[in-house]
Design a protein around this motif. Structure first.
Motif, PDB file in Angstrom:
ATOM      1  N   ILE A 182      -0.109  -6.692  -1.490  1.00 55.59           N
ATOM      2  CA  ILE A 182       1.340  -6.718  -1.322  1.00 55.59           C
ATOM      3  C   ILE A 182       1.842  -8.002  -1.953  1.00 55.59           C
ATOM      4  N   SER A 216       5.013   3.985   6.541  1.00 58.83           N
ATOM      5  CA  SER A 216       4.943   2.652   5.921  1.00 58.83           C
ATOM      6  C   SER A 216       3.889   1.795   6.615  1.00 58.83           C
ATOM      7  N   ASN A 257       0.559   0.548   4.692  1.00 64.94           N
ATOM      8  CA  ASN A 257       0.262  -0.866   4.516  1.00 64.94           C
ATOM      9  C   ASN A 257      -1.190  -1.189   4.823  1.00 64.94           C
ATOM     10  N   LYS A 286       6.561  -8.269   8.123  1.00 63.07           N
ATOM     11  CA  LYS A 286       6.591  -6.827   7.856  1.00 63.07           C
ATOM     12  C   LYS A 286       7.516  -6.056   8.790  1.00 63.07           C
ATOM     13  N   LEU A 340       7.847  -2.432   0.864  1.00 64.31           N
ATOM     14  CA  LEU A 340       6.864  -2.871  -0.127  1.00 64.31           C
ATOM     15  C   LEU A 340       7.612  -3.510  -1.290  1.00 64.31           C
ATOM     16  N   ASN A 379       3.366   0.790  -5.648  1.00 68.98           N
ATOM     17  CA  ASN A 379       3.179   1.027  -4.218  1.00 68.98           C
ATOM     18  C   ASN A 379       4.372   1.745  -3.606  1.00 68.98           C
TER      19      ASN A 379
END
Lengths: 207, 165
Positions: free
Chosen positions: B81, B71, B75, B119, B29, B34
């Protein structure tokens, strides 16, 4: 060693040597520390949420029973109907909470690919649980209310009694597709994007 | 495992891995709020997973799997983000008193480059930057060893291009 690997070694050193001021938590990491207390509280939170749900359901059931007792002299059939509805709601609640609890427990220690498969399966299972149990609850409620009506409507003509039985049964049957529709809408809104993103992630990570 | 053992084990794991976990969150992130939230979520999942930890996997692999999988799910919870970070955000995380200006600039450049990756690539490169072997990355992610190699080569080139470009 090629240039790319040398660069990665430099980056690894840079990355691992970075000093992060936010995680100097030595002061709080003790047996009675804040974080451990928080974790204990978290474990109890779900239990509390479920306790509230069960209490609410019991209150609704209690009010309904109180109302019947206050405004009528309940016959054995009314009592049986009440008992039946109470039993159906209790069984539904227990089954639903048990299955939901089971489905919501993800095993985070699995390899990512397996975890994604499990997460998708569990999200879909949450929807299946409702579809599986809800019709039985509604059928149970229909049976319970019809038993209550058998004892309540004794003074009315047979035609009106049948009409009452039919109306209440049809209204409750209508709850099944309505319940499914609401559930599907909620699922599409909340869970489908999660599934889509997990599938997407899995496809990309697997190449 | 009784309560005291569980807490002792948790505290040990946390002490040994907190920096690595935090850096992994940082690599995945971008913004501080976050990252902190994700770090907390990882802690919660490690705590919950302790009862079923039987030591089949290496402890570090077990911890990383939890961090990586948390994670992924985290997300899904946050739609926000940021793709780019600025110096101010970086300053909030890096201990300025103990880093030289040059190191801070390099770290910012590295983090900016990582944030430009996909990601899943962010997670893999973060594991690599932590010094994990290809085999360990394969164990954590569940993808084949060969494919880890292919993927890492691709990410390395991309990262290098971003840093130099």
């Amino acid at each position: 060693m090629d240039k790319l690997d040398q660069n990665i070694n430099t980056l690894q050193k840079l990355w691992q040597d970075q000093k992060l001021k936010d995680i100097n938590m030595n002061a709080v990491i003790a047996p009675d520390s804040f974080i451990v207390k928080q974790l204990r509280t978290f474990e109890k939170l779900q239990l509390r949420i479920n306790a509230v749900k069960i209490t609410l359901l019991a209150m609704i059931m209690g009010s309904f029973t109180w109302y019947l007792f206050k405004y009528s002299d309940p016959s054995p059939s009314v009592l049986l109907g009440l008992f039946w509805i109470g039993a159906c709601l209790t069984i539904f609640t227990i089954l639903y909470l048990m299955k939901q609890f089971k489905a919501s427990r993800l095993n985070f220690s699995l390899p990512t690919i397996d975890f994604i498969d499990l997460a998708i399966e569990k999200v879909q299972e949450q929807n299946k649980i409702f579809r599986l149990i809800f019709p039985f609850l509604v059928l149970g409620l229909i049976a319970g209310l019809n038993i209550i009506y058998l004892g309540l409507l004794t003074d009315l003509s047979i035609g009106i009694r049948i009409a009452y039985h039919l109306i209440v049964s049809l209204l409750l049957i209508g709850l099944i597709p309505l319940g499914f529709k609401i559930r599907n809408w909620k699922f599409k809104k909340e869970n489908q994007p999660v599934i889509d993103e997990l599938v997407n992630f899995k496809n990309e990570i697997k190449g | 495992m009784d309560k005291t053992d569980k807490e002792a084990l948790f505290i040990r794991i946390l002490n040994e891995n907190k920096d690595r976990i935090y850096r992994l969150c940082l690599g995945y992130l971008i913004d501080k709020q976050n990252v902190d939230d994700l770090f907390q979520d990882v802690m919660v999942n490690i705590w919950r997973g302790l009862d079923s930890f039987r030591g089949e996997a290496k402890e570090s692999t077990w911890v990383y799997r939890i961090a990586v999988n948390t994670s992924l799910i985290y997300n899904k919870k946050t739609k926000r983000i940021q793709q780019l970070i600025n110096q101010q955000e970086m300053d909030e995380i890096i201990d300025q008193t103990s880093e030289s200006i040059e190191t801070r600039m390099n770290l910012t450049a590295l983090r900016k480059s990582i944030s430009g990756l996909k990601k899943q690539d962010r997670l893999i490169i973060t594991l690599l930057l932590e010094g994990m072997s290809y085999q360990e990355i394969a164990d954590i992610t569940g993808i084949s060893l060969n494919y880890v190699g292919v993927k890492i080569n691709r990410i390395k080139k991309q990262l290098e291009k971003m840093i130099n470009g």
